[in-house]
Design a protein around this motif. Sequence first.
Motif, PDB file in Angstrom:
ATOM      1  N   GLY A   1       3.849   8.390  14.072  1.00  0.00           N
ATOM      2  CA  GLY A   1       2.842   9.454  14.016  1.00  0.00           C
ATOM      3  C   GLY A   1       3.091  10.498  12.945  1.00  0.00           C
ATOM      4  O   GLY A   1       2.327  11.464  12.820  1.00  0.00           O
ATOM      5  N   LEU A   2       4.141  10.344  12.153  1.00  0.00           N
ATOM      6  CA  LEU A   2       4.428  11.316  11.091  1.00  0.00           C
ATOM      7  C   LEU A   2       4.192  10.655   9.735  1.00  0.00           C
ATOM      8  O   LEU A   2       4.450   9.462   9.566  1.00  0.00           O
ATOM      9  N   LYS A   3       3.732  11.464   8.778  1.00  0.00           N
ATOM     10  CA  LYS A   3       3.495  10.927   7.440  1.00  0.00           C
ATOM     11  C   LYS A   3       4.766  11.105   6.595  1.00  0.00           C
ATOM     12  O   LYS A   3       5.281  12.226   6.494  1.00  0.00           O
ATOM     13  N   PHE A   4       5.256  10.016   6.039  1.00  0.00           N
ATOM     14  CA  PHE A   4       6.471  10.050   5.216  1.00  0.00           C
ATOM     15  C   PHE A   4       6.148   9.772   3.758  1.00  0.00           C
ATOM     16  O   PHE A   4       5.356   8.882   3.454  1.00  0.00           O
TER      17      PHE A   4
ATOM     18  N   ASN B   1       2.997   6.945   0.412  1.00  0.00           N
ATOM     19  CA  ASN B   1       3.277   7.460   1.754  1.00  0.00           C
ATOM     20  C   ASN B   1       3.082   6.352   2.780  1.00  0.00           C
ATOM     21  O   ASN B   1       2.483   5.316   2.485  1.00  0.00           O
ATOM     22  N   ALA B   2       3.625   6.586   3.959  1.00  0.00           N
ATOM     23  CA  ALA B   2       3.450   5.642   5.067  1.00  0.00           C
ATOM     24  C   ALA B   2       3.604   6.430   6.362  1.00  0.00           C
ATOM     25  O   ALA B   2       4.296   7.448   6.389  1.00  0.00           O
TER      26      ALA B   2
ATOM     27  N   ALA C   1       0.828  -1.221   0.000  1.00  0.00           N
ATOM     28  CA  ALA C   1       0.000   0.000   0.000  1.00  0.00           C
ATOM     29  C   ALA C   1       0.859   1.267   0.000  1.00  0.00           C
ATOM     30  O   ALA C   1       0.526   2.254  -0.655  1.00  0.00           O
ATOM     31  N   ALA C   2       1.984   1.227   0.709  1.00  0.00           N
ATOM     32  CA  ALA C   2       2.830   2.436   0.783  1.00  0.00           C
ATOM     33  C   ALA C   2       3.355   2.842  -0.601  1.00  0.00           C
ATOM     34  O   ALA C   2       3.524   4.025  -0.879  1.00  0.00           O
TER      35      ALA C   2
END
Length: 283
Positions: free
Chosen positions: A81-84, A76-77, A70-71
């Motif tokens: 708690g942060l979106k990369f 993104n992943a 999915a990433a």
Amino acid sequence: MTWGELLNWAAQLLKKAGVDKPGLEAELLLAETLGIPRLELMLCRRETAKRAGIKKFKKFITLRRRRIPAAYILQNAFFYGLKFSIEKGVLIPRPETELLVEETLKAVHRSSFIVDSKKIKILDVGTGSGAIAVTLAKNLEAARVYGTDVSAKALTVTRKNAISHKVAGRLRLKRGSLLAGLPGKFDIIISNPPYINERDMKRLQPEVNYEPRTALSGGQDGLDFYRKIIPLARERLATKGFLALEIGYDQAGAIEKMLRTRGFERIEIKKDYAGIDRIIIAS
Ligand code: SAM
Ligand code: GLN
């Protein structure tokens, strides 16, 4: 058709394709289609699905049925708690690595010398998407963070993540092997290196086969990288500094031995959510 019906249809297809946690994965892809947090999906389950959304969601499901992670589909992943931002060619950050970050932050807060000194220097070897480096920079405001990687592609993604999380001014990146090109001493050397052994490389989940080999393979016994990083870290750690490593499921004993041979005396081994030895902090 409602969004709820579409979701059930998608979950069935993903299940048939052998995807782990198909319901959750379908929800994740639908949430992204609709641009809402996953937990808000229940509010629109009974709504009639809209054409544009259906098309986008079906495309996501087609890709996910091919076992593309999915990433990579969403680019993104979430990590700590942060979106990369994530792109194909760059390892997708794992929940186990969140533990590496958490244990490192705990160790920092325990050691008074580091909290006292204004600017601690941290080096993340094999930084990939920058999950570790960016998260540490974000959580340790006075830290100067350095990251290396052999992959140019990874470093473009790291840079992007450093900018979006506003830590680019404190994160220096260098393309090269291990510590090459970054002289001096570091208070913390941290790494989630490639550690999968040759046997396990042959039976990876289909999803993991989409990820770069250079991010995963640690040679015959998976320990190649530790053999190199441990002696280097001994030379390049500042007094009272520490080394923080993620390790493979059966490697704790061998790595502890290497650390002791090189003069590391304080060695802590932490388990992951599955009860497997996963993190080593050594000084
Ligand atoms: N730190 C990221 C994370 O935890 O999500 C990525 C970790 S991934 C398991 C290992 C990373 O090390 C990959 O990005 C790979 O390109 C990089 N790498 C492999 N060999 C390396 C070497 N000799 N020197 C520096 N980086 C290396
Ligand atoms: N945890 C990853 C996996 O099992 C391996 C990452 C690594 O080699 N550092 O797919």
